[in-house]
Design a protein around this motif. Sequence first.
Motif, PDB file in Angstrom:
ATOM      1  N   ILE A 247       0.835  -1.205   0.000  1.00  0.00           N
ATOM      2  CA  ILE A 247       0.000   0.000   0.000  1.00  0.00           C
ATOM      3  C   ILE A 247       0.869   1.253   0.000  1.00  0.00           C
ATOM      4  O   ILE A 247       0.585   2.226  -0.700  1.00  0.00           O
ATOM      5  CB  ILE A 247      -0.966  -0.009   1.197  1.00  0.00           C
ATOM      6  CG1 ILE A 247      -1.908  -1.223   1.112  1.00  0.00           C
ATOM      7  CG2 ILE A 247      -1.787   1.269   1.245  1.00  0.00           C
ATOM      8  CD1 ILE A 247      -2.760  -1.430   2.351  1.00  0.00           C
ATOM      9  N   THR A 248       1.941   1.233   0.778  1.00  0.00           N
ATOM     10  CA  THR A 248       2.838   2.392   0.814  1.00  0.00           C
ATOM     11  C   THR A 248       3.444   2.666  -0.555  1.00  0.00           C
ATOM     12  O   THR A 248       3.567   3.831  -0.977  1.00  0.00           O
ATOM     13  CB  THR A 248       3.952   2.171   1.853  1.00  0.00           C
ATOM     14  OG1 THR A 248       3.360   2.038   3.155  1.00  0.00           O
ATOM     15  CG2 THR A 248       4.935   3.329   1.866  1.00  0.00           C
ATOM     16  N   LEU A 249       3.791   1.611  -1.269  1.00  0.00           N
ATOM     17  CA  LEU A 249       4.419   1.764  -2.583  1.00  0.00           C
ATOM     18  C   LEU A 249       3.407   1.870  -3.716  1.00  0.00           C
ATOM     19  O   LEU A 249       3.797   2.042  -4.875  1.00  0.00           O
ATOM     20  CB  LEU A 249       5.358   0.581  -2.845  1.00  0.00           C
ATOM     21  CG  LEU A 249       6.534   0.426  -1.863  1.00  0.00           C
ATOM     22  CD1 LEU A 249       7.387  -0.772  -2.244  1.00  0.00           C
ATOM     23  CD2 LEU A 249       7.381   1.689  -1.825  1.00  0.00           C
ATOM     24  N   GLY A 250       2.123   1.745  -3.411  1.00  0.00           N
ATOM     25  CA  GLY A 250       1.107   1.849  -4.448  1.00  0.00           C
ATOM     26  C   GLY A 250       1.019   0.622  -5.328  1.00  0.00           C
ATOM     27  O   GLY A 250       0.658   0.725  -6.504  1.00  0.00           O
ATOM     28  N   LEU A 251       1.307  -0.546  -4.779  1.00  0.00           N
ATOM     29  CA  LEU A 251       1.215  -1.789  -5.545  1.00  0.00           C
ATOM     30  C   LEU A 251      -0.209  -2.316  -5.449  1.00  0.00           C
ATOM     31  O   LEU A 251      -0.664  -2.734  -4.387  1.00  0.00           O
ATOM     32  CB  LEU A 251       2.188  -2.832  -4.997  1.00  0.00           C
ATOM     33  CG  LEU A 251       3.647  -2.385  -4.860  1.00  0.00           C
ATOM     34  CD1 LEU A 251       4.484  -3.501  -4.244  1.00  0.00           C
ATOM     35  CD2 LEU A 251       4.211  -1.965  -6.208  1.00  0.00           C
ATOM     36  N   GLY A 252      -0.947  -2.269  -6.530  1.00  0.00           N
ATOM     37  CA  GLY A 252      -2.322  -2.753  -6.536  1.00  0.00           C
ATOM     38  C   GLY A 252      -3.322  -1.774  -5.987  1.00  0.00           C
ATOM     39  O   GLY A 252      -4.507  -2.102  -5.868  1.00  0.00           O
ATOM     40  N   SER A 253      -2.899  -0.580  -5.620  1.00  0.00           N
ATOM     41  CA  SER A 253      -3.817   0.418  -5.068  1.00  0.00           C
ATOM     42  C   SER A 253      -3.154   1.786  -5.128  1.00  0.00           C
ATOM     43  O   SER A 253      -1.987   1.923  -5.533  1.00  0.00           O
ATOM     44  CB  SER A 253      -4.171   0.094  -3.611  1.00  0.00           C
ATOM     45  OG  SER A 253      -3.046   0.287  -2.767  1.00  0.00           O
ATOM     46  N   THR A 254      -3.901   2.788  -4.699  1.00  0.00           N
ATOM     47  CA  THR A 254      -3.325   4.110  -4.535  1.00  0.00           C
ATOM     48  C   THR A 254      -2.218   4.063  -3.484  1.00  0.00           C
ATOM     49  O   THR A 254      -2.359   3.388  -2.471  1.00  0.00           O
ATOM     50  CB  THR A 254      -4.414   5.097  -4.069  1.00  0.00           C
ATOM     51  OG1 THR A 254      -5.457   5.114  -5.047  1.00  0.00           O
ATOM     52  CG2 THR A 254      -3.850   6.495  -3.877  1.00  0.00           C
ATOM     53  N   ALA A 255      -1.134   4.778  -3.741  1.00  0.00           N
ATOM     54  CA  ALA A 255      -0.056   4.838  -2.762  1.00  0.00           C
ATOM     55  C   ALA A 255      -0.542   5.581  -1.516  1.00  0.00           C
ATOM     56  O   ALA A 255      -1.091   6.682  -1.608  1.00  0.00           O
ATOM     57  CB  ALA A 255       1.168   5.534  -3.352  1.00  0.00           C
ATOM     58  N   PHE A 256      -0.351   4.960  -0.359  1.00  0.00           N
ATOM     59  CA  PHE A 256      -0.837   5.523   0.903  1.00  0.00           C
ATOM     60  C   PHE A 256       0.097   5.038   1.995  1.00  0.00           C
ATOM     61  O   PHE A 256       0.144   3.834   2.288  1.00  0.00           O
ATOM     62  CB  PHE A 256      -2.278   5.049   1.158  1.00  0.00           C
ATOM     63  CG  PHE A 256      -2.912   5.617   2.389  1.00  0.00           C
ATOM     64  CD1 PHE A 256      -3.329   6.939   2.432  1.00  0.00           C
ATOM     65  CD2 PHE A 256      -3.098   4.831   3.518  1.00  0.00           C
ATOM     66  CE1 PHE A 256      -3.925   7.465   3.571  1.00  0.00           C
ATOM     67  CE2 PHE A 256      -3.702   5.340   4.664  1.00  0.00           C
ATOM     68  CZ  PHE A 256      -4.114   6.671   4.684  1.00  0.00           C
ATOM     69  N   PRO A 257       0.856   5.919   2.620  1.00  0.00           N
ATOM     70  CA  PRO A 257       1.877   5.481   3.591  1.00  0.00           C
ATOM     71  C   PRO A 257       1.282   4.786   4.813  1.00  0.00           C
ATOM     72  O   PRO A 257       0.482   5.344   5.555  1.00  0.00           O
ATOM     73  CB  PRO A 257       2.560   6.792   3.986  1.00  0.00           C
ATOM     74  CG  PRO A 257       2.291   7.729   2.858  1.00  0.00           C
ATOM     75  CD  PRO A 257       0.915   7.368   2.365  1.00  0.00           C
ATOM     76  N   ILE A 258       1.706   3.546   5.027  1.00  0.00           N
ATOM     77  CA  ILE A 258       1.281   2.719   6.158  1.00  0.00           C
ATOM     78  C   ILE A 258       2.528   2.271   6.912  1.00  0.00           C
ATOM     79  O   ILE A 258       3.542   1.933   6.309  1.00  0.00           O
ATOM     80  CB  ILE A 258       0.507   1.467   5.676  1.00  0.00           C
ATOM     81  CG1 ILE A 258      -0.767   1.853   4.943  1.00  0.00           C
ATOM     82  CG2 ILE A 258       0.200   0.540   6.844  1.00  0.00           C
ATOM     83  CD1 ILE A 258      -1.921   2.221   5.820  1.00  0.00           C
ATOM     84  N   GLN A 259       2.427   2.239   8.235  1.00  0.00           N
ATOM     85  CA  GLN A 259       3.523   1.757   9.060  1.00  0.00           C
ATOM     86  C   GLN A 259       3.159   0.408   9.670  1.00  0.00           C
ATOM     87  O   GLN A 259       2.049   0.233  10.194  1.00  0.00           O
ATOM     88  CB  GLN A 259       3.812   2.751  10.185  1.00  0.00           C
ATOM     89  CG  GLN A 259       4.353   4.086   9.716  1.00  0.00           C
ATOM     90  CD  GLN A 259       5.828   4.004   9.346  1.00  0.00           C
ATOM     91  OE1 GLN A 259       6.693   3.839  10.201  1.00  0.00           O
ATOM     92  NE2 GLN A 259       6.119   4.107   8.065  1.00  0.00           N
TER      93      GLN A 259
END
Length: 540
Positions: A247-259
Amino acid sequence: MAFPTKASLSYSSSGLLNRSLCPCGGNHLPQGHLQDQMTYDHWQFAESMPQSPTDLIDDLIKMGVYKPQVLQLADTLTQVEFKEALLLRQISGGNPAREKLCRALIKEAGGLDQAMTAAFGVHATEFFSNTIRNSDFSRRDFLKKVAVAGALIAMSSCAQGNQTSTTQAVADDAPEVDGLEKTDLRIGFIPITCATPIVMSEPLGFYEKYGLNASVVKMPNWAAVRDSAIAGELDAYHMLSPMPIAITLGLGSTAFPIQLASIENINGQAITVAMQHRDRVQGPEDFRGFQIGVPFPYSMHNLLIRYYLATGGLNPDTDVQISAVPPPDSVARMTAGDLDAMLMPDPFNQRAVYEGVGYIHLLSKELWAGHPCCAFAASQAWIDENPNTFQAVNKAIIDACAYANDSANRETVAEALIDRQYLNQPLEVVQAVLTGNFEDGLGNTFNEPDRIGFDPYPWKSFAKWISSQLVRWDLMPEAQADYASIADDIFMTDLARELSESLGQNPPSEENRVEQLKFDTFDPANPDAYVEEQIEKFNV
C-alpha cells in the motif's frame, strides 16, 4: 461464511435448578420457597424487572450497569445479538467459563429473546395457558425458557459482587496513561487466529488497561481493510505483513503510507488439500492443474505457496491457478469443489478438517519456522496526529502478544475468540490451532505447540524477504526494490523494541537475522543474489 457447530454444551433446566449453588457460581445461603433454585433476593430482583426484553435492557443501561464501550457493540450487532451480548458481558465480567455456561443456557432455551419473553413478556400468561393445553414437551419447553431467563437474571444481579474476571485481572495492574489524543478507536480485523492479539485485547481488557476504549470491527476481506484504511474509516488495522509495503508503494492500489508497528503472529497457516486428492498429493509437483486459494495477492500465503510450488518445478502463474479468496469463504469454496487446495490462515485449515472436506498437507512453519504472517498497522498520517494514542495501542497489542504466547493462557484466549462478533468458530477448532493439539484429516493426531506463535518483533529481514519475493513474482517492479529503505521506512522495529522493553520483555537487539527456510537460506544483506539463486536453482 459461518457454519453450524457439530457439538455444543448442554445444560438441562432441571440440572441447573437442583443445584444449591447460585447460578453465578457463588455459594449463597438459600432462603424462602425458592431454596432449590436461587436466593430469594435474586428472585425478587427478577420479578421487579420490566415486562419486555427491550425495556429490561434499557433499564439496565440507565442504571449504569454497562460501560460505554460495551454499548458500542450495537454498531456491529443486530438488536437480538446486542441484547444477548450486553447481558453476557454483564454476567460473565470477561470470565470465559461463566460466559460459556450462559451461552449454553441461551442455546438450550432456543434464544435469549424466547427465554426473556416467556418469563417476563406481556403475553407470558397466555403462553403459559397454551402450554397447559399442549403436550408435556411443550410444557417442559416453556418452563425451561422461564428457568433459563430466571437463571440469567439471577446471575446478572450477583455478578457485580463475584467477578474475578481476566479483564479485571489485566486492569488491576494498569499503568498510568496520560496525554492520549484519542481514546475511542475502531480497529479493523479479519476473523482469523492471526488476529488474536488485536481481537482478544477487547474482551480481555488490554486496550482498557492502557486507557483506550477500542472496538474491533470485523471486515469481510483484505481489500475492504485496505480500502477502509485509505478512506480513513478505521483508526488502525490488522493487516497481512506484506500489505503495508504494497500500500505504501502503491502496488495494486493508490499509494498511501502505512507503518507496520508490530507483528501479530508467526507461523499459524497451512496448506490444506481437498479430500478427493488425498491419495494424489505427496509434494509440490503434484499440485499441477490445481485451483489454489490464498487470502490476498499481497500476502505471506501467496508468497509461501509460490515458494513451495516452484521447488517442485511448477510455475505458479501457468501450471496452477491461484486466486484470492476471503478466508471466511474458503471452506465453503472447497466444499463446493471450487478449490483443490489452499494456503489459508487458521482456523480455516482446521475448519476444513472439522467439516471433513480437506486435510492438512503441510503447516506453514514447515516451510519457514518463525515466518511472519499478520501485523498491526496504522497510517503515517494517523500516527503523526495521535502519537501517544498510537504508542498506547501498540503497547497494548505487544502486551497481549506476550499473554497469548504463553501456552498456559491458550485455553483462555481460545474462549475469548470464539464469540460471534469475533471469530465465530467452534471452540474445539480454535483450541486445536492455538494449543497445537490437532488432527490432520487423515486419521493422524499431532502435538505442535508452535503451530502458531505471537512474537511481535518486526525483524527488518522479514521486510526484505517479502520484498524479494514480490520482485521475484513480478508483484513489485525491480526499480522500486530498495530493500533497506523499505525495511527502514515501513517496519517500526526500534519502537517495537522500546515498547517491549518497557513491558519487561527481552526483545532482540539486532534488526536483521539470517532466515532459514525449508529449501534455502535468506541473507538479508543481499536480497538480489537470493532471488537470482532461487530462479537458477528451480528454473522458475
